[in-house]
Design an enzyme around this catalytic site. Structure first.
Site: not given
Ligand code: FES
Length: 146
Positions: A33, A104
């Site tokens: 992400c 995460c």
């Molecule tokens: Fe990237 Fe949670 S979506 S760390």
């Protein structure tokens, strides 16, 4: 859904910021992400006890909440005790995360190891059970991909 604890640590993050003279700093990124966490540790050389910890996280709510609670978990612990903190124990301390958000919590675990690795490098010591973090290169990696 998010637990009350996750919401609380996201809305009122504890130990957010930086430590100016931190002797262990970890920077890790989530390649999926692009979220980033930086962790600052103030470690007492004589006892190996983590006196203070602060974080900066550019990321989702779950990343902020897990970063924040992990700073509370390491403060007062020895280096070796801090190495026992995993994404699972961080997640449990927050009363769980939604399945899609478990990844995460990896940032917190990796940031602790990365900051301890940095400390060991600076002091020229070996910490048993700690290897060079893979994430050392993540920053470049992230930049390369952008
Ligand atoms: Fe990237 Fe949670 S979506 S760390």
């Amino acid at each position: 859904m998010y637990s009350e604890k996750v919401m609380d640590y996201f809305m009122n993050p504890r130990n957010m910021g930086e430590i100016e003279n931190a002797n262990g700093v970890g920077l890790v990124g989530n390649a999926k992400c692009g979220d980033i966490m930086k962790l600052y540790l103030d470690i007492d050389d004589a006892t190996g006890i983590i006196r203070d910890a602060k974080f900066k996280t550019f990321g989702c709510g779950a990343a902020v909440a897990t970063s924040s609670i992990s700073t509370e978990m390491v403060i007062g612990k020895t280096i070796h005790e801090a190495l026992d903190i995993t994404n699972r124990s961080v997640t449990e301390a927050l009363d769980g995360l939604p399945p899609l958000k478990i990844h995460c919590s990896l940032l917190a675990e990796e940031a602790i190891r990365s900051a301890l690795w940095d400390y060991a490098q600076k002091k020229g010591i070996k910490i048993e059970g700690l290897q060079a973090p893979e994430s050392t290169d993540h920053h470049h990696h992230l930049n390369d991909e952008e």
